[in-house]
Design an enzyme around this catalytic site. Structure first.
Site, PDB file in Angstrom:
ATOM      1  N   ASP A 134     130.930  64.471  32.029  1.00 39.02           N
ATOM      2  CA  ASP A 134     129.564  64.697  31.554  1.00 39.02           C
ATOM      3  C   ASP A 134     128.871  63.476  30.968  1.00 39.02           C
ATOM      4  O   ASP A 134     127.850  63.036  31.475  1.00 39.02           O
ATOM      5  CB  ASP A 134     129.559  65.872  30.545  1.00 39.02           C
ATOM      6  CG  ASP A 134     128.179  66.142  29.981  1.00 39.02           C
ATOM      7  OD1 ASP A 134     127.229  66.182  30.786  1.00 39.02           O
ATOM      8  OD2 ASP A 134     128.039  66.318  28.760  1.00 39.02           O
ATOM      9  N   CYS A 188     121.887  77.799  50.016  1.00 37.45           N
ATOM     10  CA  CYS A 188     120.723  78.393  49.352  1.00 37.45           C
ATOM     11  C   CYS A 188     119.782  79.044  50.366  1.00 37.45           C
ATOM     12  O   CYS A 188     119.175  80.079  50.079  1.00 37.45           O
ATOM     13  CB  CYS A 188     119.950  77.329  48.566  1.00 37.45           C
ATOM     14  SG  CYS A 188     120.727  76.899  47.003  1.00 37.45           S
ATOM     15  N   CYS A 191     116.352  81.328  49.864  1.00 35.20           N
ATOM     16  CA  CYS A 191     116.337  81.941  48.526  1.00 35.20           C
ATOM     17  C   CYS A 191     115.561  81.067  47.526  1.00 35.20           C
ATOM     18  O   CYS A 191     115.617  79.843  47.576  1.00 35.20           O
ATOM     19  CB  CYS A 191     117.778  82.106  48.048  1.00 35.20           C
ATOM     20  SG  CYS A 191     117.937  82.701  46.365  1.00 35.20           S
ATOM     21  N   CYS A 194     116.191  81.399  41.670  1.00 37.68           N
ATOM     22  CA  CYS A 194     116.298  80.624  40.427  1.00 37.68           C
ATOM     23  C   CYS A 194     114.935  80.067  40.017  1.00 37.68           C
ATOM     24  O   CYS A 194     114.597  80.040  38.833  1.00 37.68           O
ATOM     25  CB  CYS A 194     117.325  79.498  40.575  1.00 37.68           C
ATOM     26  SG  CYS A 194     117.075  78.454  42.009  1.00 37.68           S
ATOM     27  N   CYS A 198     113.127  80.989  36.342  1.00 34.92           N
ATOM     28  CA  CYS A 198     112.976  79.980  35.286  1.00 34.92           C
ATOM     29  C   CYS A 198     111.737  80.286  34.446  1.00 34.92           C
ATOM     30  O   CYS A 198     110.629  80.345  34.962  1.00 34.92           O
ATOM     31  CB  CYS A 198     112.867  78.584  35.910  1.00 34.92           C
ATOM     32  SG  CYS A 198     112.543  77.337  34.652  1.00 34.92           S
ATOM     33  N   CYS A 214     112.541  72.013  30.625  1.00 37.14           N
ATOM     34  CA  CYS A 214     113.735  72.872  30.698  1.00 37.14           C
ATOM     35  C   CYS A 214     114.196  73.274  29.293  1.00 37.14           C
ATOM     36  O   CYS A 214     114.428  72.420  28.438  1.00 37.14           O
ATOM     37  CB  CYS A 214     114.843  72.125  31.445  1.00 37.14           C
ATOM     38  SG  CYS A 214     116.400  73.000  31.425  1.00 37.14           S
ATOM     39  N   CYS A 240     120.312  77.335  28.172  1.00 40.86           N
ATOM     40  CA  CYS A 240     119.614  78.407  28.891  1.00 40.86           C
ATOM     41  C   CYS A 240     120.391  78.650  30.184  1.00 40.86           C
ATOM     42  O   CYS A 240     120.814  77.699  30.835  1.00 40.86           O
ATOM     43  CB  CYS A 240     118.189  77.968  29.201  1.00 40.86           C
ATOM     44  SG  CYS A 240     117.313  79.024  30.375  1.00 40.86           S
ATOM     45  N   CYS A 247     121.142  83.646  40.176  1.00 45.42           N
ATOM     46  CA  CYS A 247     121.649  83.203  41.486  1.00 45.42           C
ATOM     47  C   CYS A 247     122.584  84.247  42.112  1.00 45.42           C
ATOM     48  O   CYS A 247     123.572  84.654  41.501  1.00 45.42           O
ATOM     49  CB  CYS A 247     122.389  81.865  41.328  1.00 45.42           C
ATOM     50  SG  CYS A 247     123.073  81.276  42.881  1.00 45.42           S
TER      51      CYS A 247
END
Ligand code: SF4
Ligand code: SF4
Length: 376
Positions: A134, A188, A191, A194, A198, A214, A240, A247
């Site tokens: 990360d 995906c 689709c 998402c 949001c 975000c 969040c 999904c």
């Protein structure tokens, strides 16, 4: 040792130590990512938490001399709590996003990567290895995508066919030329669930995210949150998950493989009011072990205040007034003034009027005015 045999042994060993998926890719530069990051920067979409030097993020050879491969690992985390919170009437709770349930995943992944390193070094003592999770320079997602862990969804998460997007990712650059795995095809299709889910319109067609919109990013900032997002934050006090829960590939995905990842209810879904009064030490004791505490106490307190306003929790008014009168941070004080206005009532209003006479900070003054303007 023959490289393919080492790869096989490594895969088998990874299962033994609780790595749920492992993939291999070359150490070539991530050219596509470079273009995407440059565009992000130009548009002002980046969060500011990422490594600013794009070159470092896209070129493994800036991180390890003569790199030959990158190993990507994924560990699945739970998406549902096993226990339920006993809610008492009038007790309001906030919620940490799933990636902050249980022990901080950085520790868990670093532990697994360390074990992998030891295993490799026991077989190839001259190997050069560099692991990261990360906060490292490389993009975990770009590595995972190229190593066949999953595809990059329109929600900007890596979606694995086995565990959905509820996976933590980490990687290791190596000097060993492992044979790369094949990336998984994007599933995906047409689709857009998402994007529709949001709350702030932060996702942009084509798999881009505007971090400045975000909620996950906003809950980690330290300043005052722009008005348009405050109500949308609801009771999220860290992160969040809306674009993940929406999904279809996450439907029914809920894995409890790792004991350390099990959430403690009083941490993952904590009572809001006590958060307002935590000392630094108390905050560390309660929340210090989870990923969501990395920015310290203040952002969590500010978000708890927003959540109390969302619930219009009148029982919080006395504590909010104490904050308005004593808090040194303008971001917390201003948010509190706004929250008192949202909750409303005579006591809150009187406190705002009093604060208006005394307040010298412009930012806080603006929030007091806003608080006084709400019709409750
Ligand atoms: Fe939108 Fe929340 Fe996903 Fe951010 S984390 S893109 S705010 S749904
Ligand atoms: Fe892709 Fe649909 Fe999942 Fe978004 S919700 S990541 S578009 S499959």
């Amino acid at each position: 040792m023959e490289i393919n045999k080492l790869k096989e042994e490594l895969i088998a060993y990874s299962k033994e130590i609780g790595i749920d998926k492992i993939g291999f890719t070359s150490a070539d530069p991530f050219t596509e990512l470079k273009n995407r990051l440059t565009k992000q920067q130009e548009l002002g979409y980046q969060s500011g938490f990422e490594e600013p030097d794009i070159e470092k993020r896209v070129n493994p050879s800036n991180l390890l001399e003569e790199p030959r491969s990158i190993i990507s690992i994924a560990l699945a985390y739970p998406s549902k709590m096993n226990e339920r919170v006993e809610s008492k009437k009038g007790e309001r709770r906030g919620i940490f996003s799933r990636a902050s349930w249980g022990l901080d995943y950085h520790h868990i992944l670093k532990d697994r990567l360390q074990k992998l390193e030891e295993f490799i070094l026991s077989k190839v003592p001259e190997a050069r290895l560099k692991s990261m999770v990360d906060t490292g320079e490389l993009s975990d997602r770009a590595v995972a995508e190229r190593a066949g862990i999953g595809w990059s969804g329109k929600n900007c998460a890596i979606i694995t066919p086995e565990f959905g997007s509820y996976v933590y990712l980490g990687e290791m650059i190596t000097s060993i030329p492992f044979v790369p795995d094949t990336p998984i095809e994007d599933q995906c299709g047409t689709c857009t669930k998402c994007l529709e889910a949001c709350p702030t319109g932060a996702l942009i067609q084509g798999g881009q995210i505007n971090a400045q919109r975000c909620i996950s990013f906003l809950t980690q900032t330290k300043g005052i949150i722009p008005d348009e997002f405050r109500e949308k934050i609801g009771n999220r006090i860290y992160g969040c998950d809306s674009c993940q829960t929406a999904c279809p590939h996450n439907k029914g995905k809920n894995f409890h493989f790792h004991k350390e990842m099990e959430p403690d209810l009083e941490i993952a879904k904590p009572l809001l009011r006590p958060i307002l009064k935590l000392s630094n030490r108390e905050f560390k004791n309660q929340f210090g072990s989870v990923a969501g505490s990395w920015r310290g106490k203040k952002p969590i307190q500010r978000n708890a205040i927003i959540a109390l306003a969302h619930f219009k929790d009148e029982t919080a008014v006395p504590d909010l007034i104490t904050i308005l009168e004593n808090e040194p941070s303008a971001a917390i004080k201003g948010t509190t003034a706004w929250a008192l206005g949202k909750i409303g009532g005579e006591t809150a209003n009187a406190a705002l009027k009093k604060a208006k006479e005394q307040e010298t900070d412009i930012e806080v003054q603006i929030e007091i005015e806003k608080g006084l303007s709400f019709k409750n």
